[in-house]
Design an enzyme around this catalytic site. Sequence first.
Site, PDB file in Angstrom:
ATOM      1  N   HIS A 197      40.819   2.736  98.316  1.00 46.43           N
ATOM      2  CA  HIS A 197      40.674   4.173  98.081  1.00 46.43           C
ATOM      3  C   HIS A 197      39.608   4.779  98.975  1.00 46.43           C
ATOM      4  O   HIS A 197      39.705   5.940  99.379  1.00 46.43           O
ATOM      5  CB  HIS A 197      40.315   4.446  96.621  1.00 46.43           C
ATOM      6  CG  HIS A 197      40.154   5.906  96.319  1.00 46.43           C
ATOM      7  ND1 HIS A 197      38.948   6.567  96.431  1.00 46.43           N
ATOM      8  CD2 HIS A 197      41.051   6.851  95.955  1.00 46.43           C
ATOM      9  CE1 HIS A 197      39.111   7.848  96.140  1.00 46.43           C
ATOM     10  NE2 HIS A 197      40.378   8.036  95.844  1.00 46.43           N
ATOM     11  N   CYS A 198      38.579   4.027  99.330  1.00 53.26           N
ATOM     12  CA  CYS A 198      37.408   4.630  99.976  1.00 53.26           C
ATOM     13  C   CYS A 198      37.584   4.931 101.457  1.00 53.26           C
ATOM     14  O   CYS A 198      37.519   6.087 101.876  1.00 53.26           O
ATOM     15  CB  CYS A 198      36.193   3.718  99.774  1.00 53.26           C
ATOM     16  SG  CYS A 198      35.652   3.612  98.057  1.00 53.26           S
ATOM     17  N   ILE A 199      37.796   3.906 102.280  1.00 54.65           N
ATOM     18  CA  ILE A 199      37.744   4.094 103.727  1.00 54.65           C
ATOM     19  C   ILE A 199      38.854   5.014 104.251  1.00 54.65           C
ATOM     20  O   ILE A 199      38.590   5.902 105.065  1.00 54.65           O
ATOM     21  CB  ILE A 199      37.794   2.731 104.456  1.00 54.65           C
ATOM     22  CG1 ILE A 199      36.649   1.844 103.964  1.00 54.65           C
ATOM     23  CG2 ILE A 199      37.682   2.931 105.962  1.00 54.65           C
ATOM     24  CD1 ILE A 199      35.276   2.422 104.151  1.00 54.65           C
TER      25      ILE A 199
END
Length: 418
Positions: free
Chosen positions: A258-260
């Site tokens: 989900h983050c990068i």
Amino acid sequence: MESLVVIGQGYVGLPLAQGATHSGLKVTGLDTNPQTVHNLNLGISHVDDISDAELKIMLDAGYSATTDPDTIATADAVVICVPTPLGEAGSPDLGAVEGAVRTVAKHITPGTLVVLESTTYPGTTDDFVRPMLEESGLDLDTQFHLAFSPERIDPGNAHYGLTNTPKVVGGVSEASTLRASEFYSKFVETVVPTRGAKEAETAKLLENTYRHINIALVNEMAKFCHDLDIDLWDVIDAARTKPFGFQAFYPGPGVGGHCIPIDPNYLSYQVRKALGYPFRFVELAEEINNSMPQYVVRRVQDLLNQNAKPLMNAHVLLLGITYKADIADQRESPATPIAELFQGSGTKVSFHDPRVKSWHVNGEELQSQEDLAHAVAQADVTILLQMHSEYDTEHLAAVSNLFFDTRGVTKGRDAHRL
């Protein structure tokens, strides 16, 4: 006993609930999915970092899950941990956040601390969340406190978890920062207060934008180093011996989780919206990292051509389809676009993953190959996409017809590295 309601019981909310439960808080997990709630109360975990046995310990300590928002009325603190995916044109989709905040506003009672942990663009807590809470008729700081604290959970990390990862906290006022800092200090070793909520929101985005851009750098280098007959993996190994001024990043088949792939877009979105110009580093990094699945397919096509085999009707075996090693999480995994590109070229795709039994690609359900040795022997080319600890890559490379290593873990001459 202080009571906490954690809204959202996924990869962020459940570990938070675990840490707070172990610190002695009375914790309720609020989720809109009845099946998730049912399973949690039975002791069945859906999060990699929390086993069924660990969930059972939480339940024995007083944790429970519910779909009933009335539980908010008795909470001393409410933490919102709901998804914030990208919507149309790359803008953040705050639908889940809005739903959660409006639910809180309907049930909040005087004295409650509200914290948003869902990653979003700077200004969300001040300009989006606060007005909805004030619609409840309560006044900030005198009747409720509001802060943002970015989640920093790293799935599968055996060393750093919720307790020993410093917690960034920024309130929409000094009083709210102090209240939120005191709350997190109950179960996190180090709390890092910021000037305000916007600074805390931006800190999260800076962390992941930093990684996004540096991954794009080495991905771009992987392409031209291959064309120049330079071993980039050896280059990185040499560069990382410098004890200062350098941090190693590694190329790969694309970025996942989900983050990068997601978070830097929140910052780019807000810069364009508020200032009217692009965040060029982020947009270029996005372009480079998104190009890697296509690059992997092209490299495999070249390898097949060198062995007098066309890509069409070739049999490709993908090893590891999760976005990170040794977890089952498939969110935004580059394995999906890679498989779709191969299928679009008329290639037969199969996969093996010790943590994933079935996988949906282009509406088709694929089953993980049970006999890895047989699957490797049958494939025209085997592609390592994720380095799960179960894989003996040197052996797999030796017995494969062709072996393409996108993680740079093989050392022998039997493999072709990204």
